[in-house]
Write a protein that holds these residues in place. Structure first.
Motif, PDB file in Angstrom:
ATOM      1  N   ASP A  26       0.808  -1.231   0.000  1.00 17.96           N
ATOM      2  CA  ASP A  26       0.000   0.000   0.000  1.00 17.96           C
ATOM      3  C   ASP A  26       0.842   1.282   0.000  1.00 17.96           C
ATOM      4  O   ASP A  26       0.299   2.373   0.117  1.00 17.96           O
ATOM      5  N   GLY A  27       2.153   1.109  -0.096  1.00 14.99           N
ATOM      6  CA  GLY A  27       3.000   2.303  -0.148  1.00 14.99           C
ATOM      7  C   GLY A  27       3.579   2.698   1.201  1.00 14.99           C
ATOM      8  O   GLY A  27       4.473   3.534   1.279  1.00 14.99           O
ATOM      9  N   PRO A  30       0.729  11.879   2.135  1.00 11.16           N
ATOM     10  CA  PRO A  30       0.281  10.539   1.770  1.00 11.16           C
ATOM     11  C   PRO A  30       1.297   9.867   0.861  1.00 11.16           C
ATOM     12  O   PRO A  30       2.151  10.539   0.295  1.00 11.16           O
ATOM     13  N   THR A  31       1.163   8.554   0.727  1.00 11.30           N
ATOM     14  CA  THR A  31       2.076   7.822  -0.145  1.00 11.30           C
ATOM     15  C   THR A  31       1.708   8.057  -1.607  1.00 11.30           C
ATOM     16  O   THR A  31       0.703   8.707  -1.914  1.00 11.30           O
ATOM     17  N   GLU A  32       2.523   7.493  -2.487  1.00 13.46           N
ATOM     18  CA  GLU A  32       2.257   7.568  -3.927  1.00 13.46           C
ATOM     19  C   GLU A  32       0.909   6.924  -4.264  1.00 13.46           C
ATOM     20  O   GLU A  32       0.352   7.159  -5.333  1.00 13.46           O
ATOM     21  N   GLY A  66       6.565  15.133   1.843  1.00 14.34           N
ATOM     22  CA  GLY A  66       5.202  15.659   1.894  1.00 14.34           C
ATOM     23  C   GLY A  66       4.814  16.370   0.610  1.00 14.34           C
ATOM     24  O   GLY A  66       4.154  17.405   0.663  1.00 14.34           O
ATOM     25  N   ALA A  67       5.195  15.787  -0.527  1.00 13.03           N
ATOM     26  CA  ALA A  67       4.848  16.427  -1.800  1.00 13.03           C
ATOM     27  C   ALA A  67       3.357  16.728  -1.883  1.00 13.03           C
ATOM     28  O   ALA A  67       2.935  17.729  -2.457  1.00 13.03           O
ATOM     29  N   ARG A  68       2.551  15.846  -1.290  1.00 19.38           N
ATOM     30  CA  ARG A  68       1.090  16.069  -1.259  1.00 19.38           C
ATOM     31  C   ARG A  68       0.597  16.205   0.185  1.00 19.38           C
ATOM     32  O   ARG A  68      -0.515  15.772   0.508  1.00 19.38           O
ATOM     33  N   LEU A 124     -11.665  -0.351  -5.432  1.00 18.73           N
ATOM     34  CA  LEU A 124     -10.571   0.611  -5.460  1.00 18.73           C
ATOM     35  C   LEU A 124      -9.296  -0.125  -5.066  1.00 18.73           C
ATOM     36  O   LEU A 124      -9.289  -0.886  -4.104  1.00 18.73           O
ATOM     37  N   ARG A 125      -8.262   0.068  -5.834  1.00 20.52           N
ATOM     38  CA  ARG A 125      -7.036  -0.695  -5.596  1.00 20.52           C
ATOM     39  C   ARG A 125      -6.362  -0.312  -4.283  1.00 20.52           C
ATOM     40  O   ARG A 125      -5.837  -1.140  -3.580  1.00 20.52           O
ATOM     41  N   TYR A 126      -6.316   0.968  -3.955  1.00 18.68           N
ATOM     42  CA  TYR A 126      -5.700   1.421  -2.710  1.00 18.68           C
ATOM     43  C   TYR A 126      -6.743   2.150  -1.887  1.00 18.68           C
ATOM     44  O   TYR A 126      -7.609   2.831  -2.425  1.00 18.68           O
ATOM     45  N   ASP A 127      -6.609   2.031  -0.598  1.00 21.31           N
ATOM     46  CA  ASP A 127      -7.570   2.662   0.299  1.00 21.31           C
ATOM     47  C   ASP A 127      -7.187   4.117   0.527  1.00 21.31           C
ATOM     48  O   ASP A 127      -6.764   4.505   1.625  1.00 21.31           O
ATOM     49  N   SER A 128      -7.348   4.911  -0.503  1.00 18.74           N
ATOM     50  CA  SER A 128      -6.947   6.308  -0.417  1.00 18.74           C
ATOM     51  C   SER A 128      -8.118   7.185  -0.022  1.00 18.74           C
ATOM     52  O   SER A 128      -9.158   7.196  -0.672  1.00 18.74           O
ATOM     53  N   MET A 129      -7.916   7.938   1.037  1.00 15.53           N
ATOM     54  CA  MET A 129      -8.911   8.946   1.441  1.00 15.53           C
ATOM     55  C   MET A 129      -8.345  10.334   1.139  1.00 15.53           C
ATOM     56  O   MET A 129      -8.707  11.317   1.786  1.00 15.53           O
ATOM     57  N   THR A 130      -7.454  10.390   0.164  1.00 13.21           N
ATOM     58  CA  THR A 130      -6.844  11.670  -0.202  1.00 13.21           C
ATOM     59  C   THR A 130      -7.249  12.041  -1.638  1.00 13.21           C
ATOM     60  O   THR A 130      -8.250  11.516  -2.136  1.00 13.21           O
ATOM     61  N   ASN A 131      -6.504  12.887  -2.256  1.00  7.77           N
ATOM     62  CA  ASN A 131      -6.935  13.445  -3.552  1.00  7.77           C
ATOM     63  C   ASN A 131      -6.736  12.521  -4.748  1.00  7.77           C
ATOM     64  O   ASN A 131      -7.078  12.898  -5.862  1.00  7.77           O
ATOM     65  N   GLN A 132      -6.138  11.371  -4.527  1.00 11.52           N
ATOM     66  CA  GLN A 132      -5.949  10.421  -5.623  1.00 11.52           C
ATOM     67  C   GLN A 132      -6.872   9.223  -5.399  1.00 11.52           C
ATOM     68  O   GLN A 132      -6.898   8.660  -4.313  1.00 11.52           O
ATOM     69  N   GLN A 133      -7.569   8.798  -6.443  1.00 11.39           N
ATOM     70  CA  GLN A 133      -8.448   7.633  -6.345  1.00 11.39           C
ATOM     71  C   GLN A 133      -8.039   6.616  -7.403  1.00 11.39           C
ATOM     72  O   GLN A 133      -7.747   6.990  -8.542  1.00 11.39           O
TER      73      GLN A 133
END
Lengths: 355, 355, 355, 355
Positions: free
Chosen positions: A109-110, A144-146, A174-176, A281-290
């Motif tokens: 998951d990064g 967040p991770t990549e 912390g690029a994002r 969804l492949r990764y459990d992202s609650m950030t700006n990337q889905q």
């Protein structure tokens, strides 16, 4: 074409441009010694609750990663990172070009775990021939991770504790960062990060700025001569004021936080639309990337109106794609996308939406 | 305080800011692949009369120098430069950090001569132990030099001929190229430079842009994979459009040339004022930098109203200082300075104004 | 204690020492330009059937790997290797210290396949963002591998064909080359290797010499200026004659081959003893290294009289160990060991002896 | 042809060869952990009167210089050396290849002065833009220098005091250390050197050994992880015992000292012969290298029987040449040379014999 390809497709937040315009004729000293940089540093120190942190502004992420890492490691040391880490795969070997190996840990998951760092450290020092092996010298994570995933406060505390136990500086990319802080499934704050990491950076390029990353060096022992390293690696911008002005604007009155929430809120709506249609969804992202897993047909249909990235193959029929929102994403574009998601036949692959 | 300290004290030419503003909401692909970069490349190719040149945009000069040099040299090769060259003294060892020695040639005025390159080359290959010595692998010059001096077409032709004879790529650092092209004592044109050099760059940071240097690779054999090198060295700007927009504006309709002339014209007026007062000039600069030799008293008096740089000691009583003009310099400030030069007692040291 | 720990525990073959003694008072020019080096080169060229190969002598393997690789790659390129490759794990990041990433391929037995190289190459160039990724620039294999396994002629031909198709120089690390050539399950000859690889080296340190590796550069395009690289990396031995004398002795009359066979023959007897006792072998090595999987108890018992290496854990009860023979191994010691293998209770783990 | 070309033309002192022969069948652990290395370390510590020094054995000088320097400096730091220093000119940029600039000081005789280091240090830190300049990070000297000159105890004390004041580690290259210690115009002892330097090495290659340099790290803060650096740079010899055996032999009973005196004594006789004939010597060397200034005719005549090096041009008619003696030089050869010096017409150039 409406673009959800990445989070750096537009220019900058209008307040930033406005400030650049207003200050254009000011004559300032160069290389980050101007009053705007000083203001920005003060605002960031306040936001991090770190009165003593050194703060430096660089232009981009790869430059920042290489500069920070080269500044800290001795020649025989490597940096521990997830195998999916940006420094491990997407910087054309920038870290190796400074002479250092990236010591990768497996990760689905990064993220990496405290136990993994502990095991790697132990394995190194238990090896009788350890002098023939690159010595782990610091640890890199991104938040967040990549893949859009985030660390919880508890997990970062564990990682930080192991790193401090073994004297391995902990470096957070912390690029994002704004989008991580705005995520509903992370309880980490900027103050926590400043407390738990030795050095980290606050990304501007993807969060409202034209460009720019603000490096925060918390650990005193890592502060010395950092500006020399910046200059050597081409990262000491002549008109440093441009970086100062941007971070001043982002941190003076909560703009960074506000625009990050905007992006994440819109991403959550896209996420919900996919989930409602049964798309995994492949990764459990609650950030700006889905990262929905879509059939080739669904991809073709959605591609007519929307640009998004093909992220990685999933299986013979399905592909992981990425939809990004950002500070600049328009609400009406997201609404249009959601409407179209509901229209299109999005064959699910039956993978649970949370890994 | 009116500042003549350097040529990067202000922001950017207003047309550039205006264009950044106008295009801010455009969604473009990243990393220099957008339409503004393409436009800028076309304009520059036309200005250089080089239909086939590869053109890349980087952020700053040190980054550009290190990237170009690392891209060309093999590990055992060094780059030949004047002992006063920017890469030799003012980049915190950026070139050495890529593994390469800077092979310096003596120079009083910042320039190097074809004969010097020839002699160095011969000395290397005549040495029986040449494998124990860094091999000269390419040649670096700047135009104008760090001292404001310029190459004539004849001199650059000589240098180019020697470099081609020995297969040494010739690299011209044009951080202040506009001011060199606007100089009355250089007959070199952009077309000449593109014809005589293998790779060079057109400086934006000091000539109207917020930041940015346009690398022009003329020699086909040096073009391969340059973008990898840019990425590895942190020089592939995510929002590359910013560089494209700036060079598009500068080269679309002669703006680069026009603002360079402005700066040099004002510098010539300052120069004349010093000469009229009998002040010697350390370097024979007909570009935007002027290097009068002033007594400590004169420096104190002028410092009340004007900021300028202490360049180098001249003798016990006198110091070489630098006054810079730029695209942003205001005519009324120059007039005020000239008036004050005439008022102040500027003890000359009796050195001829032209070296 | 009888030592089977490694293949560099003793000095050198007595013929080598004798020759060093005999020639001790000769006055020779330094740095590999003496007559012994010339003789050795001639003998090696003949053995490889490569009249035009460049041959250079270095002191040790890590030095040789780093020098060859740094000589060939451009800064943005990496070297493809098995994840178990010596350069990937046991050289303290020597390759990264020259600025290059090691691009690892999974491998259970230490070898890599042509298909893997093809897939990696295709993946790189198919990636739209390939400029953000280290470019595969050459391929590294070892023969025999770190696990004692060997390439067949057919497999090396496949690998060579792919490498030539993609213009990836193929580099073979022959630190134990003699033992590979003496292996009964490899039909590869020195002539084949010289035909199929672009550059390789013949190991002396582990095969009869005090030290020394002979680099054979077959591909003309890789020959230029190699001695500069040797000097820069500290590998140009002042008394280069010592390397010449050793390889002269090893290759003048088949000594290298003869002593390699001796070592492998003894290893095969040890192997047979373990197999007869039902002990599984972790790697299918027909060379001088044997990797039996032993119980802790068996290890304790055998350790009373013999030194050998703990190679890697196998499971909770068993460990992979390594027994090495070499040119110096005494027949009577092997016989004693075999006798003891038969006495000791060596609990097998039921893994097939051939993978 | 009798050779005075260099001090590495022969093999090794017969006692060393004898010991290598005697110990050839011993089975020892690798990489410098054997009993011979331990013995050698004990003897050297005693000779240096430094019970706590770390001692490591490397193969050659360039390797040693690069390893020591890379171990100590941070990326933005350079090493201060005489412009004639071996690291500055004769190691194919080995230091730059580790990323570091050599900061050169002018020197006519190969030595540098405390005042020069002080001035360079002050100039760096007084420069407002010091972050744009390579920071002096350590100091390199050689004793004797490349020109055969030596430091007095007083001069080394001054240099050491300045280096300690500014926290600049002082590194002494002792490739020819024995000949420096045997020089009549230097009162420096090994104990002094160990007291005044932070790290230095005792050269074996040129003083009786087949190869090998013994690094003595006196300063505790420089000791950490040095063996990693050795491995990474290819300097950890597998059969480290060879280095141990050689230094054991050289330091067990004063052999190093004895053979050094032999060489210097013979050199002094050659020197005297030239002086008696009115020949000027370019450098005031009281060590094993002599630098007479000879006419082309004299060179031609002496070249019939003797090999020696052309060192550097002196003027249109005369050339500086180098005659080297060593531990291996035969008394009768020196006597023959002296006889011939007296026979030949050696036009002096009228330069005083001592600079």
């Amino acid at each position: 074409m409406i673009r959800f390809e990445n989070d750096y497709a537009e220019g900058a937040h209008r307040k930033i441009l406005q400030k650049i315009l207003e200050t254009n004729e000011e004559q300032t000293p160069g290389y980050g010694t101007d009053v705007h940089c000083e203001n920005a540093r003060a605002f960031i120190r306040k936001a991090c609750d770190t009165a003593d942190a050194d703060i430096h502004f660089l232009v981009g992420g790869t430059q920042t990663n290489a500069t920070v890492i080269a500044s800290i490691l001795r020649p025989h040391q490597g940096i521990v990172a997830a195998i999916t880490g940006h420094i491990a795969i997407h910087e054309t070997g920038a870290i190796e070009a400074t002479g250092h190996k990236v010591l990768t840990l497996p990760s689905d998951d990064g993220k990496i775990q405290a136990e993994q760092v502990q095991a790697l450290y132990a394995a190194h020092w238990n090896d009788a021939a350890h002098e023939h092996i690159v010595q782990p010298g610091m640890v890199y994570i991104s938040h967040p991770t990549e893949n859009g995933t985030t660390y919880s406060k508890a997990k970062l505390e564990e990682l930080s504790a192991i790193c401090r136990k073994y004297n391995l500086p902990l470096f957070l990319d912390g690029a994002r960062l704004g989008y991580g802080l705005a995520s509903k499934n992370s309880d980490l704050t900027l103050v926590d990060i400043a407390r738990l990491c030795d050095v980290f950076y606050i990304g501007g390029t993807k969060v409202g700025a034209l460009f720019g990353e603000a490096v925060v060096i918390v650990n005193d022992s890592l502060k010395k001569d950092f500006r020399y390293l910046m200059k050597q690696r081409g990262g000491l911008l002549a008109k440093g004021r441009l970086l100062g002005i941007q971070f001043e604007t982002l941190f003076e009155a909560g703009l960074y936080e506000k625009i990050s929430y905007h992006a994440v809120e819109l991403a959550m709506r896209i996420r919900q639309a996919f989930v409602e249609k049964g798309v995994s969804l492949r990764y459990d992202s609650m950030t700006n990337q889905q990262f929905p897993i879509l059939s080739k047909e669904a991809i073709t249909l959605l591609s007519e109106k929307y640009a998004f990235s093909l992220w990685e193959p999933f299986n013979d029929t399905h592909t992981v794609v990425r939809f990004c929102t950002s500070w600049a994403t328009k609400k009406e574009h997201v609404e249009m996308l959601i409407e179209d998601i509901h229209k299109v036949n999005l064959q699910s692959v039956g993978v649970p939406s949370s890994q």
